[in-house]
Design a protein around this motif. Sequence first.
Motif, PDB file in Angstrom:
ATOM      1  N   UNK A 107       0.850  -1.259   0.105  1.00 18.27           N
ATOM      2  CA  UNK A 107       0.059  -0.142   0.089  1.00 18.27           C
ATOM      3  C   UNK A 107       0.760   1.158  -0.217  1.00 18.27           C
ATOM      4  N   UNK A 108       2.112   1.373   0.370  1.00 17.44           N
ATOM      5  CA  UNK A 108       2.982   2.339   0.573  1.00 17.44           C
ATOM      6  C   UNK A 108       3.590   2.676  -0.756  1.00 17.44           C
ATOM      7  N   UNK A 109       3.568   1.766  -1.627  1.00 14.19           N
ATOM      8  CA  UNK A 109       4.276   1.994  -3.277  1.00 14.19           C
ATOM      9  C   UNK A 109       3.224   2.699  -4.156  1.00 14.19           C
ATOM     10  N   UNK A 110       3.688   3.644  -4.654  1.00 13.58           N
ATOM     11  CA  UNK A 110       2.712   4.426  -5.560  1.00 13.58           C
ATOM     12  C   UNK A 110       2.838   3.808  -7.016  1.00 13.58           C
ATOM     13  N   UNK A 111       3.845   3.430  -7.336  1.00 13.65           N
ATOM     14  CA  UNK A 111       4.074   2.984  -9.106  1.00 13.65           C
ATOM     15  C   UNK A 111       4.443   1.508  -8.896  1.00 13.65           C
ATOM     16  N   UNK A 112       3.710   0.808  -9.926  1.00 13.01           N
ATOM     17  CA  UNK A 112       4.168  -0.495 -10.228  1.00 13.01           C
ATOM     18  C   UNK A 112       4.371  -0.978 -11.520  1.00 13.01           C
ATOM     19  N   UNK A 113       5.103  -1.993 -11.794  1.00 16.20           N
ATOM     20  CA  UNK A 113       5.432  -2.727 -13.083  1.00 16.20           C
ATOM     21  C   UNK A 113       4.254  -3.502 -13.365  1.00 16.20           C
ATOM     22  N   UNK A 114       4.303  -4.375 -14.439  1.00 16.99           N
ATOM     23  CA  UNK A 114       3.265  -5.145 -14.992  1.00 16.99           C
ATOM     24  C   UNK A 114       3.371  -6.588 -14.466  1.00 16.99           C
ATOM     25  N   UNK A 115       4.493  -6.922 -14.065  1.00 15.55           N
ATOM     26  CA  UNK A 115       4.844  -8.074 -13.123  1.00 15.55           C
ATOM     27  C   UNK A 115       5.382  -9.173 -14.166  1.00 15.55           C
ATOM     28  N   UNK A 116       6.139 -10.125 -13.622  1.00 15.03           N
ATOM     29  CA  UNK A 116       7.006 -11.014 -14.479  1.00 15.03           C
ATOM     30  C   UNK A 116       6.580 -12.430 -13.640  1.00 15.03           C
ATOM     31  N   UNK A 117       6.172 -13.357 -14.507  1.00 12.76           N
ATOM     32  CA  UNK A 117       6.087 -14.879 -13.899  1.00 12.76           C
ATOM     33  C   UNK A 117       7.377 -15.502 -13.607  1.00 12.76           C
ATOM     34  N   UNK A 118       7.260 -15.894 -12.325  1.00 14.93           N
ATOM     35  CA  UNK A 118       8.576 -16.951 -11.835  1.00 14.93           C
ATOM     36  C   UNK A 118       7.853 -18.286 -11.491  1.00 14.93           C
ATOM     37  N   UNK A 119       8.218 -19.183 -12.132  1.00 11.78           N
ATOM     38  CA  UNK A 119       7.540 -20.577 -11.863  1.00 11.78           C
ATOM     39  C   UNK A 119       8.873 -21.648 -11.546  1.00 11.78           C
ATOM     40  N   UNK A 120       8.955 -22.166 -10.296  1.00 12.20           N
ATOM     41  CA  UNK A 120       9.897 -23.029  -9.950  1.00 12.20           C
ATOM     42  C   UNK A 120       9.263 -24.568  -9.556  1.00 12.20           C
ATOM     43  N   UNK A 121       9.926 -25.480 -10.326  1.00 11.37           N
ATOM     44  CA  UNK A 121       9.351 -26.802 -10.530  1.00 11.37           C
ATOM     45  C   UNK A 121      10.162 -27.627  -9.625  1.00 11.37           C
ATOM     46  N   UNK A 122       9.436 -28.532  -8.845  1.00  8.35           N
ATOM     47  CA  UNK A 122      10.212 -29.467  -7.953  1.00  8.35           C
ATOM     48  C   UNK A 122      10.809 -30.654  -8.566  1.00  8.35           C
TER      49      UNK A 122
END
Length: 122
Positions: A107-122
């Motif tokens: 909530x304290x951060x005003x600016x955001x990127x669109x995100x990037x997916x990280x998937x870790x397989x077992x």
Amino acid sequence: QVQLVESGGGLVQAGGSLRLSCAASGRTFSNYVMGWFRQAPGKEREFVARIDWVGSITGYSDSVKGRFTISRDNAKDTVYLQMNSLKPDDTAVYYCAADRRLANTPAAFAHWGQGTQVTVSS
């Protein structure tokens, strides 16, 4: 307004490593505290790491401390997240965020990127 673009996500096996990057534009990068957050399906967005304006003060969540490292290059307007010893529980969309204040909550951060997916397989 500062624009943020993340890159570097992908699929990796448990125990592996990834480095995320977040390139900023639009405002003076060194005026901003930078943070990394993540959100897994069905869960709330959570704090991962943050770094102060000049890179001298860092903070981490307990779940990533000792495995992840946040850094920034103000000459390149970029913040990084080096992720080592990845676990399946690290699977999430990772977001870069910026704000002028030093904080750890989404909530304290005003600016955001669109995100990037990280998937870790077992």
